[in-house]
Write a protein that holds these residues in place. Structure first.
Motif, PDB file in Angstrom:
ATOM      1  N   ARG A 377      47.464  46.834  26.813  1.00  0.00           N
ATOM      2  CA  ARG A 377      46.775  48.056  27.200  1.00  0.00           C
ATOM      3  C   ARG A 377      45.839  47.752  28.357  1.00  0.00           C
ATOM      4  O   ARG A 377      45.286  46.670  28.458  1.00  0.00           O
ATOM      5  N   GLU A 437      49.054  57.611  25.331  1.00  0.00           N
ATOM      6  CA  GLU A 437      47.705  57.047  25.311  1.00  0.00           C
ATOM      7  C   GLU A 437      46.641  58.078  25.652  1.00  0.00           C
ATOM      8  O   GLU A 437      45.500  57.952  25.214  1.00  0.00           O
ATOM      9  N   SER A 458      48.993  55.624  19.285  1.00  0.00           N
ATOM     10  CA  SER A 458      48.539  54.919  20.488  1.00  0.00           C
ATOM     11  C   SER A 458      47.454  55.678  21.233  1.00  0.00           C
ATOM     12  O   SER A 458      46.979  55.220  22.276  1.00  0.00           O
ATOM     13  N   ARG A 460      44.344  57.136  22.936  1.00  0.00           N
ATOM     14  CA  ARG A 460      43.032  56.612  23.318  1.00  0.00           C
ATOM     15  C   ARG A 460      42.096  57.712  23.799  1.00  0.00           C
ATOM     16  O   ARG A 460      40.876  57.543  23.747  1.00  0.00           O
ATOM     17  N   ASP A 482      42.371  53.352  18.093  1.00  0.00           N
ATOM     18  CA  ASP A 482      42.207  53.167  19.536  1.00  0.00           C
ATOM     19  C   ASP A 482      41.548  54.358  20.217  1.00  0.00           C
ATOM     20  O   ASP A 482      41.263  54.305  21.415  1.00  0.00           O
ATOM     21  N   THR A 484      39.035  56.501  21.793  1.00  0.00           N
ATOM     22  CA  THR A 484      37.675  56.277  22.294  1.00  0.00           C
ATOM     23  C   THR A 484      37.080  57.525  22.929  1.00  0.00           C
ATOM     24  O   THR A 484      35.881  57.564  23.182  1.00  0.00           O
TER      25      THR A 484
END
Length: 580
Positions: A377, A437, A458, A460, A482, A484
């Motif tokens: 990543r 992502e 996955s 993010r 993951d 954030t």
């Protein structure tokens, strides 16, 4: 005694082999012709004996930690590689090798000063790499290389002045294959002499201060495979004659002042893999004829003035990995084939005027969108990765004059449809993409409910803010390790947000949802609000804010009281009398 007859000594790629280079390496054999001690850990200065070993023809000390000033070599070398060390000082002339030296690599050092014109006396030179140094000043017009030169790399220096008008003694007979003068401070226009380098296959002039138009005669360079003129101040339109470079694999013109429209004739570039014209002033529509560019893998048209509807030409780019049409004036509905590219990694249509529904297509086609086993990543924040996509093009001249081309795309796996006029419900298929992502659908008019996110292993970053989404917020947030960045603010979500679900690590994510209540530390239900300081909750800021407000109120009250006293005649007389 037998070592005195040694002709070759190869001790490369032994990282445990280091220390100072022993002085005997230039003395133990008077017949030594080849010395290769590259990719080791040697440090310090080169032994003086190496500069005088008359039999030496091939010297490779690249990729070590050697230092000290460069000196003249007093033997006729054929091959010299001192790249990726810490050598300093100015460039010597290599006069003893004027009629023998064919390969000279001094890249990735700390060499200073200008490029001496005596370098052009190296008549047998085929490869010259002085990149990644601290070379400066203008290039003398007397610095003209022989027809033998195949590779000239002066990139990543501080060279300035007008672009050298003449590279080779006779440009039409020059065998130059790769010319890289990027990342310097050259100014002025691109000289027409460049278009006479008939053997040229790769031209890198990016990150300079070049101005004027792209020469129309650039189409004469029929062997060109890479053109990178990005990050300059070039103006005018993309010349139509560029289609003469029919072997082009990469055309990179981003970050200039180019205008005009995309010419329909560009479909002749059917081998093109990378087309980047972003950050210019190009207008008009995407021509239908661009369907002929069937090899395209990277397409960036972002930050221009392009308009119109998306046409079916894009569907012919079946190998697409990256497509950005962001920050233009495209309109109309999103086509049904939007998610039908098998290799797509990043899709950015943000900042346009697309309307209608998000197409509910076959989201299972893209291998990247559905691959949850992402090994590596990017360290950057997901939305930063989206804004700072990097494409590194690498070329290597092999087998004399054959060019090897490759590139590396640095971008997270994501979809950005933000800042448009989209409405309706979000297709459920978008929330089942295991490899995605980031997903940004903010600043639209989307409504309906959002399903759980548990399949998006996955993920993010998710931004659904500034829409009209309703219902309960998606569950299972705590299982997305993951994740954030989460922003669901300014919608119409309702219900109860339990503290234990892990939502507390996203302060401000639910602001602007008046019917949504968040569980507080005491178990009570409170309204969602943005934190007073990014990254801090309102609870953390309550004490300092209260003290500050109290002090301000006290000061204002005192000031008003004094003003009232002075405005009163009786009080003013009393104060003045007391002072006397």
């Amino acid at each position: 005694m037998r070592l005195r007859q040694l002709r070759e000594l190869v001790l490369n790629e032994n990282h445990d082999l280091g220390g100072l280079l022993p002085g005997w390496v230039g003395n133990f054999s008077l017949n030594l012709e080849k010395l290769d001690m590259s990719f080791n850990s040697f440090r310090g200065e080169m032994p003086e004996s190496l500069f005088y070993l008359s039999s030496l023809k091939y010297l490779d000390l690249g990729n070590n930690n050697l230092s000290g000033d460069l000196h003249e070599f007093y033997q006729p070398l054929v091959f010299l590689n001192l790249g990726s060390n810490s050598f300093s000082g100015t460039l010597p002339c290599f006069s003893a090798s004027a009629h023998s030296l064919s390969f000279l690599n001094l890249s990735n050092n700390s060499i200073v000063g200008g490029i001496p014109t005596c370098i052009s006396s190296l008549k047998k030179l085929t490869h010259l790499n002085l990149s990644f140094n601290h070379l400066e000043y203008a290039i003398s017009p007397r610095l003209v290389f022989s027809e033998e030169l195949l590779v000239l790399d002066l990139s990543f220096n501080d060279l300035s002045g007008p672009f050298p008008s003449k590279i080779a003694e006779t440009t039409d007979k020059s065998g130059l294959v790769l010319l890289d003068l990027s990342h310097n401070r050259f100014s002025g226009g691109i000289p027409l002499k460049i278009t006479e380098l008939k053997s040229l296959q790769a031209l890198f002039l990016s990150h300079n201060f070049l101005s004027g138009e792209i020469p129309a005669r650039i189409g004469n360079l029929t062997y060109l495979q890479v053109i990178d003129l990005s990050h300059n101040s070039l103006s005018g339109s993309i010349p139509l004659n560029i289609v003469g470079c029919f072997q082009l694999l990469a055309l990179v013109l981003n970050n200039n002042n180019l205008s005009g429209e995309i010419q329909p004739e560009l479909d002749a570039l059917d081998s093109l893999k990378i087309l980047d014209i972003s950050n210019n002033k190009i207008s008009g529509e995407i021509p239908l004829t661009l369907a002929g560019c069937k090899s395209l893998e990277i397409v960036d048209f972002s930050s221009n003035n392009l308009s119109g509807n998306l046409n079916d030409a894009i569907t012919k780019w079946s190998n697409l990995k990256y497509l950005s049409l962001a920050r233009n004036k495209f309109s109309g509905s999103l086509p049904s084939w939007l998610f039908s590219f098998e290799a797509i990694q990043t899709m950015n249509f943000s900042g346009n005027k697309f309307s209608g529904f998000i197409p509910d297509g076959n989201f299972n086609i893209s291998l990247n969108f559905n691959n949850g086993d992402i090994v590596q990543r990017l360290a950057m924040e997901p939305f930063d990765v989206m804004r700072n996509v990097e494409i590194k093009i690498s070329v290597l001249v092999i087998g004399g004059n054959e060019l090897s081309f490759s590139y590396h795309l640095s971008s997270a796996v994501g979809i950005d449809l933000s800042d448009n006029l989209l409405h309706g419900e979000i297709p459920d298929g978008l929330f089942g993409l295991q490899g995605l992502e980031y997903l940004n659908l903010s600043y639209n008019f989307l409504d309906g409910e959002v399903p759980d996110l548990e399949k998006m292993c996955s993920l993010r970053a998710l931004d659904l803010s500034h829409n009209s989404l309703s219902g309960h917020i998606p569950g299972n947030i705590s299982s997305l390790e993951d994740l954030t960045l989460l922003n669901l603010s300014y919608n119409s979500f309702s219900g109860f947000v339990p503290k234990k679900e892990g939502y507390r690590r996203f302060p401000g994510a639910f602001a602007g949802n008046p019917d949504l209540c968040l569980e507080s530390s005491g178990g009570d239900c409170g309204p969602a609000s943005l934190p007073a300081v990014p990254g801090k909750s309102s609870e953390e800021m309550e004490g300092p804010i209260s003290v500050w407000v109290f002090c301000l109120s006290a000061f204002v009250s005192f000031y008003l009281g004094v003003m009232v006293l002075f405005c009163s005649t009786r009080a003013r007389s009393y104060i003045l009398h007391a002072k006397v």
